[in-house]
Design a protein around this motif. Structure first.
Motif, PDB file in Angstrom:
ATOM      1  N   LEU A 135       1.023  -1.165   0.127  1.00 25.61           N
ATOM      2  CA  LEU A 135      -0.079   0.061  -0.164  1.00 25.61           C
ATOM      3  C   LEU A 135       0.810   1.095  -0.092  1.00 25.61           C
ATOM      4  N   HIS A 136       0.845   1.724  -1.155  1.00 26.42           N
ATOM      5  CA  HIS A 136       1.860   3.165  -1.123  1.00 26.42           C
ATOM      6  C   HIS A 136       0.784   4.235  -0.755  1.00 26.42           C
ATOM      7  N   TYR A 137       1.362   5.245   0.031  1.00 21.32           N
ATOM      8  CA  TYR A 137       0.379   6.046   0.557  1.00 21.32           C
ATOM      9  C   TYR A 137       1.461   7.556   0.734  1.00 21.32           C
ATOM     10  N   ARG A 138       0.838   8.613   0.794  1.00 22.65           N
ATOM     11  CA  ARG A 138       1.458  10.075   0.566  1.00 22.65           C
ATOM     12  C   ARG A 138       1.058  10.588   2.073  1.00 22.65           C
ATOM     13  N   THR A 139       2.135  10.980   2.630  1.00 26.35           N
ATOM     14  CA  THR A 139       2.036  11.852   3.768  1.00 26.35           C
ATOM     15  C   THR A 139       1.540  12.952   3.707  1.00 26.35           C
TER      16      THR A 139
END
Length: 175
Positions: free
Chosen positions: A69-73
């Motif tokens: 799961l790629h996610y952006r902060t």
């Protein structure tokens, strides 16, 4: 006290649904949708690169295969949460996320049903310089309408949407 006219507790054949998705080439199968929640089985897509931003939490169970799961902060940094087969991940609402898993991998996902007026957003970024490329917006009220597939179709069929206005890189199309 609430009196129920009809009380059902469906027994869902997950293996049968996985088999159906493999045989038909479809990517999602909605299991249920009610006033409180929706659930579906999703099959991996090799071309997935967008970040989905939705107003609901998500519970993602790696049914078959692993999920990255790629996610952006909030600062715009991309991170990866690895979810091995048999594990579950809880994700807060409004986290830009990109579930990436192989075409032979399957996720069981539960979300809060959308409230009237809530919009899901799909964002793409330049693979070279991370500049924002494009946004698609949809009301996700029923996965049988394939809102994610429609967002992909709009993005991947447009050279303009996939071309970075900052560095000129053209993001890859679907393979």
């Amino acid at each position: 006290m609430v009196v129920l006219d009809k009380f059902e507790m469906p027994n869902i054949d997950l293996d049968g649904i996985v088999k159906h998705l493999k045989e038909t080439g479809k990517y999602t199968h909605q299991l249920w949708l009610n006033d409180e929640s929706l659930a579906f089985i999703a099959r991996g897509r090799t071309y997935r690169s967008e970040f989905h931003i939705n107003p609901s939490y998500e519970i993602q169970f790696s049914l078959i295969g692993d999920l990255d799961l790629h996610y952006r902060t909030p600062e715009g940094e991309t991170k990866i949460a690895h979810v091995p087969q048999g594990s579950v991940l809880y994700q807060e609402p409004f986290v830009p996320h990109s579930p990436r898993f192989a075409p032979d991998a399957f996720q069981f996902i539960i979300e809060r049903a959308r409230k009237p007026g809530e919009i899901d957003r799909f964002h793409w970024f330049c693979p070279k310089c991370d500049n924002f490329l494009h946004e698609e917006t949809y009301v996700v009220d029923d996965y049988r309408k394939d809102p994610v597939g429609r967002a992909y179709d709009n993005y991947y069929t447009s050279l303009e949407f996939r071309t970075c206005k900052k560095c000129g890189t053209v993001a890859p199309g679907r393979d």
